[in-house]
Design a protein around this motif. Structure first.
Motif, PDB file in Angstrom:
ATOM      1  N   ASN A 151       0.820  -1.216   0.000  1.00  0.00           N
ATOM      2  CA  ASN A 151       0.000   0.000   0.000  1.00  0.00           C
ATOM      3  C   ASN A 151       0.857   1.271   0.000  1.00  0.00           C
ATOM      4  O   ASN A 151       0.524   2.274   0.644  1.00  0.00           O
ATOM      5  N   ILE A 152       1.940   1.233  -0.749  1.00  0.00           N
ATOM      6  CA  ILE A 152       2.811   2.403  -0.879  1.00  0.00           C
ATOM      7  C   ILE A 152       2.077   3.558  -1.555  1.00  0.00           C
ATOM      8  O   ILE A 152       2.241   4.719  -1.179  1.00  0.00           O
ATOM      9  N   SER A 153       1.247   3.243  -2.536  1.00  0.00           N
ATOM     10  CA  SER A 153       0.538   4.297  -3.277  1.00  0.00           C
ATOM     11  C   SER A 153      -0.266   5.192  -2.351  1.00  0.00           C
ATOM     12  O   SER A 153      -0.219   6.421  -2.458  1.00  0.00           O
ATOM     13  N   LEU A 154      -1.012   4.571  -1.430  1.00  0.00           N
ATOM     14  CA  LEU A 154      -1.855   5.369  -0.534  1.00  0.00           C
ATOM     15  C   LEU A 154      -1.000   6.190   0.427  1.00  0.00           C
ATOM     16  O   LEU A 154      -1.345   7.334   0.752  1.00  0.00           O
ATOM     17  N   GLN A 155       0.114   5.649   0.868  1.00  0.00           N
ATOM     18  CA  GLN A 155       1.004   6.423   1.732  1.00  0.00           C
ATOM     19  C   GLN A 155       1.535   7.655   1.001  1.00  0.00           C
ATOM     20  O   GLN A 155       1.604   8.753   1.578  1.00  0.00           O
ATOM     21  N   LEU A 156       1.902   7.491  -0.246  1.00  0.00           N
ATOM     22  CA  LEU A 156       2.380   8.629  -1.034  1.00  0.00           C
ATOM     23  C   LEU A 156       1.274   9.661  -1.228  1.00  0.00           C
ATOM     24  O   LEU A 156       1.510  10.880  -1.143  1.00  0.00           O
ATOM     25  N   LEU A 157       0.058   9.186  -1.477  1.00  0.00           N
ATOM     26  CA  LEU A 157      -1.065  10.104  -1.672  1.00  0.00           C
ATOM     27  C   LEU A 157      -1.354  10.904  -0.398  1.00  0.00           C
ATOM     28  O   LEU A 157      -1.645  12.106  -0.462  1.00  0.00           O
ATOM     29  N   HIS A 158      -1.282  10.267   0.749  1.00  0.00           N
ATOM     30  CA  HIS A 158      -1.480  10.987   2.008  1.00  0.00           C
ATOM     31  C   HIS A 158      -0.401  12.054   2.193  1.00  0.00           C
ATOM     32  O   HIS A 158      -0.696  13.175   2.650  1.00  0.00           O
ATOM     33  N   VAL A 205      11.232   3.806  -5.116  1.00  0.00           N
ATOM     34  CA  VAL A 205      11.028   3.175  -3.815  1.00  0.00           C
ATOM     35  C   VAL A 205      11.199   1.675  -3.962  1.00  0.00           C
ATOM     36  O   VAL A 205      10.768   1.081  -4.961  1.00  0.00           O
ATOM     37  N   VAL A 206      11.873   1.054  -3.003  1.00  0.00           N
ATOM     38  CA  VAL A 206      12.066  -0.395  -3.016  1.00  0.00           C
ATOM     39  C   VAL A 206      10.836  -1.052  -2.393  1.00  0.00           C
ATOM     40  O   VAL A 206      10.495  -0.783  -1.240  1.00  0.00           O
ATOM     41  N   THR A 207      10.177  -1.924  -3.156  1.00  0.00           N
ATOM     42  CA  THR A 207       8.964  -2.577  -2.671  1.00  0.00           C
ATOM     43  C   THR A 207       9.107  -4.090  -2.571  1.00  0.00           C
ATOM     44  O   THR A 207       8.176  -4.762  -2.126  1.00  0.00           O
ATOM     45  N   GLY A 208      10.250  -4.657  -3.002  1.00  0.00           N
ATOM     46  CA  GLY A 208      10.415  -6.101  -2.964  1.00  0.00           C
ATOM     47  C   GLY A 208      11.860  -6.492  -2.763  1.00  0.00           C
ATOM     48  O   GLY A 208      12.779  -5.690  -2.999  1.00  0.00           O
ATOM     49  N   ILE A 209      12.078  -7.751  -2.370  1.00  0.00           N
ATOM     50  CA  ILE A 209      13.441  -8.206  -2.088  1.00  0.00           C
ATOM     51  C   ILE A 209      14.280  -8.291  -3.353  1.00  0.00           C
ATOM     52  O   ILE A 209      15.511  -8.311  -3.272  1.00  0.00           O
ATOM     53  N   ASP A 210      13.637  -8.340  -4.520  1.00  0.00           N
ATOM     54  CA  ASP A 210      14.374  -8.428  -5.778  1.00  0.00           C
ATOM     55  C   ASP A 210      14.870  -7.072  -6.261  1.00  0.00           C
ATOM     56  O   ASP A 210      15.534  -6.990  -7.302  1.00  0.00           O
ATOM     57  N   THR A 251      12.516   7.253  -0.567  1.00  0.00           N
ATOM     58  CA  THR A 251      12.632   6.952   0.866  1.00  0.00           C
ATOM     59  C   THR A 251      14.102   6.927   1.246  1.00  0.00           C
ATOM     60  O   THR A 251      14.956   6.608   0.417  1.00  0.00           O
ATOM     61  N   PRO A 252      14.442   7.220   2.491  1.00  0.00           N
ATOM     62  CA  PRO A 252      15.847   7.193   2.909  1.00  0.00           C
ATOM     63  C   PRO A 252      16.410   5.770   2.847  1.00  0.00           C
ATOM     64  O   PRO A 252      15.685   4.809   3.077  1.00  0.00           O
ATOM     65  N   PRO A 253      17.698   5.621   2.524  1.00  0.00           N
ATOM     66  CA  PRO A 253      18.321   4.289   2.561  1.00  0.00           C
ATOM     67  C   PRO A 253      18.146   3.660   3.936  1.00  0.00           C
ATOM     68  O   PRO A 253      18.257   4.318   4.963  1.00  0.00           O
ATOM     69  N   GLY A 254      17.816   2.371   3.943  1.00  0.00           N
ATOM     70  CA  GLY A 254      17.655   1.668   5.205  1.00  0.00           C
ATOM     71  C   GLY A 254      16.243   1.632   5.731  1.00  0.00           C
ATOM     72  O   GLY A 254      15.940   0.861   6.643  1.00  0.00           O
ATOM     73  N   MET A 255      15.347   2.430   5.157  1.00  0.00           N
ATOM     74  CA  MET A 255      13.956   2.409   5.619  1.00  0.00           C
ATOM     75  C   MET A 255      13.281   1.136   5.125  1.00  0.00           C
ATOM     76  O   MET A 255      13.552   0.655   4.029  1.00  0.00           O
ATOM     77  N   GLY A 256      12.372   0.597   5.910  1.00  0.00           N
ATOM     78  CA  GLY A 256      11.666  -0.628   5.552  1.00  0.00           C
ATOM     79  C   GLY A 256      10.863  -0.467   4.274  1.00  0.00           C
ATOM     80  O   GLY A 256      10.448   0.631   3.896  1.00  0.00           O
ATOM     81  N   ARG A 257      10.623  -1.621   3.587  1.00  0.00           N
ATOM     82  CA  ARG A 257       9.959  -1.580   2.288  1.00  0.00           C
ATOM     83  C   ARG A 257       8.532  -1.075   2.379  1.00  0.00           C
ATOM     84  O   ARG A 257       7.999  -0.555   1.397  1.00  0.00           O
ATOM     85  N   SER A 258       7.879  -1.224   3.504  1.00  0.00           N
ATOM     86  CA  SER A 258       6.467  -0.841   3.602  1.00  0.00           C
ATOM     87  C   SER A 258       6.277   0.560   4.167  1.00  0.00           C
ATOM     88  O   SER A 258       5.158   0.974   4.423  1.00  0.00           O
ATOM     89  N   GLU A 259       7.383   1.294   4.338  1.00  0.00           N
ATOM     90  CA  GLU A 259       7.300   2.586   5.006  1.00  0.00           C
ATOM     91  C   GLU A 259       7.666   3.741   4.072  1.00  0.00           C
ATOM     92  O   GLU A 259       8.574   3.621   3.252  1.00  0.00           O
TER      93      GLU A 259
END
Length: 375
Positions: A207-214, A291-296, A314-322
């Motif tokens: 749900n990265i899209s909704l986070q970006l929209l907010h 934004v990184v969204t997967g392990i690949d 997103t900053p380096p090191g931030m979790g994929r869902s954040e």
């Protein structure tokens, strides 16, 4: 033997559609060169077997297992919903008596033991990969990761395996290369970027899209942007995104976009996942926050960083869902207000990928088969 190719891959709301999209691109390229192409895929939640059939390909379907493994995005062996060896057994049982000239495997859950077992289905095997993290059994291995070197696969592949590495082999639909000139003209005429594309994976399970929209909705200057969000109808959170967009006139949601290349040409900049969509955006010179969204995608973002061909969302090191809203808006503002940065990213993006990879991959398949290239 009939010039027949079988693709083994899965798509779902949680896995996403990326493996399917690139396989369909290669399948169409092979079909145009005289091969008969079929698919084998499991009916996972949000599968796209019907869509493959609508493209004119036969689909062998494996059922979702009632005792399926719980999906773990960090453990690829769970992605098929069954243990890898069980997946192989079910595949061989379903296809008993079938023979193909090529088997194409695009599945992170499978490694050398499964590749070797499945090889009885075909004369030759092509594996599509991005991870370089296990052993493989194949005649060809395709990894379109930017600046991927053969050393990454040292000791992981058979001695006679040919490697197809780097973005020269990125699998893009033909319209991307066809629209490069139109994209170059539009980018050169863009004085103030205003049209923003959000493309964080077709199913966007985090749900990265909704986070970006907010984040965009919480800032006044972003209201001057024209924002387009793209998702597939099987996206996990598509209903939530749809409700959010309905009450904001400056945002539109497009589902199941059929002509992504034309849509990208019409945009000025993008926020996107660091998956295969990176090469689509690069081919059309679309400056991007990534934004990184997967392990690949970790190797891809590192390679993009190394050649300064994108900005991170997103900053380096931030979790994929954040998403860090403040960091994202600073990066976006930088791209929107600095003509030098915008122009530099445009030119570096164009240089990454020419969009002609599918032809090169088909030529390699034909060459390895010992078959004559069809015109």
């Amino acid at each position: 033997m009939t010039r027949a190719v079988l693709f083994k891959m899965d798509a779902s709301s949680l896995i996403g559609n990326g493996h399917l999209v690139r396989c369909l691109v290669l399948a169409e390229g092979l079909r145009q060169r005289g091969f008969r192409v079929e698919f084998l895929s499991r009916e996972l939640p949000g599968h796209r077997c019907d869509w493959i059939e609508q493209k004119g390909f036969r689909v062998w379907r494996l059922p979702a297992s009632p005792s399926s493994l719980d999906f773990n995005p960090a453990d690829c062996t769970t992605w098929a919903g069954v243990a890898p060896d069980e997946d192989v057994t079910q595949t061989l049982d379903l296809l008993r008596g079938q023979q193909f000239s090529w088997l194409v495997i695009d599945h992170y859950a499978l490694a050398e033991p499964q590749h070797r077992a499945l090889a009885e289905l075909a004369r030759r095997v092509l594996v599509i990969d991005d991870l370089a993290n296990r052993k493989y059994y194949c005649d060809l291995l395709l990894d379109a990761t930017l600046n991927r070197h053969a050393s990454a696969y040292a000791g992981r592949i058979p001695e006679n395996c040919r490697l197809l590495l780097g973005t020269d082999y990125a699998l893009l639909r033909s319209e991307f290369a066809a629209l490069r000139k139109a994209a170059q003209q539009r980018r050169s005429n863009c004085l103030v970027p205003r049209k923003l594309l959000i493309a964080c994976g077709a199913t966007d399970p985090e749900n990265i899209s909704l986070q970006l929209l907010h984040a965009l909705d919480g800032s006044e200057w972003t209201k001057a942007l024209e924002v387009t969000v793209v998702l597939a109808s099987n996206a996990v959170y598509v209903s939530e995104v749809r409700r959010f967009c309905e009450s904001r006139t400056w945002i539109r949601l497009l589902e199941n976009v059929k002509d992504m290349a034309q849509l990208m040409v019409e945009q000025d900049l993008a926020v996107g996942a660091a998956g295969s969509g990176v090469w689509e955006r690069a081919c059309l010179g679309l400056p991007s926050l990534v934004v990184v969204t997967g392990i690949d995608q970790a190797d891809i973002i590192r390679a993009l960083d190394a050649c300064s061909a994108c900005l991170r969302a997103t900053p380096p090191g931030m979790g994929r869902s954040e998403i860090d809203p403040t960091f994202f808006l600073i990066q976006l503002h930088k791209l929107c207000t600095s003509p030098d940065i915008y122009s530099d990213l445009t030119q570096k993006s164009f240089a990454l990928c020419d969009g002609l990879g599918v032809g090169r991959v088909v030529d390699a398949i034909v060459a390895v088969s010992g078959e004559e290239v069809l015109s």
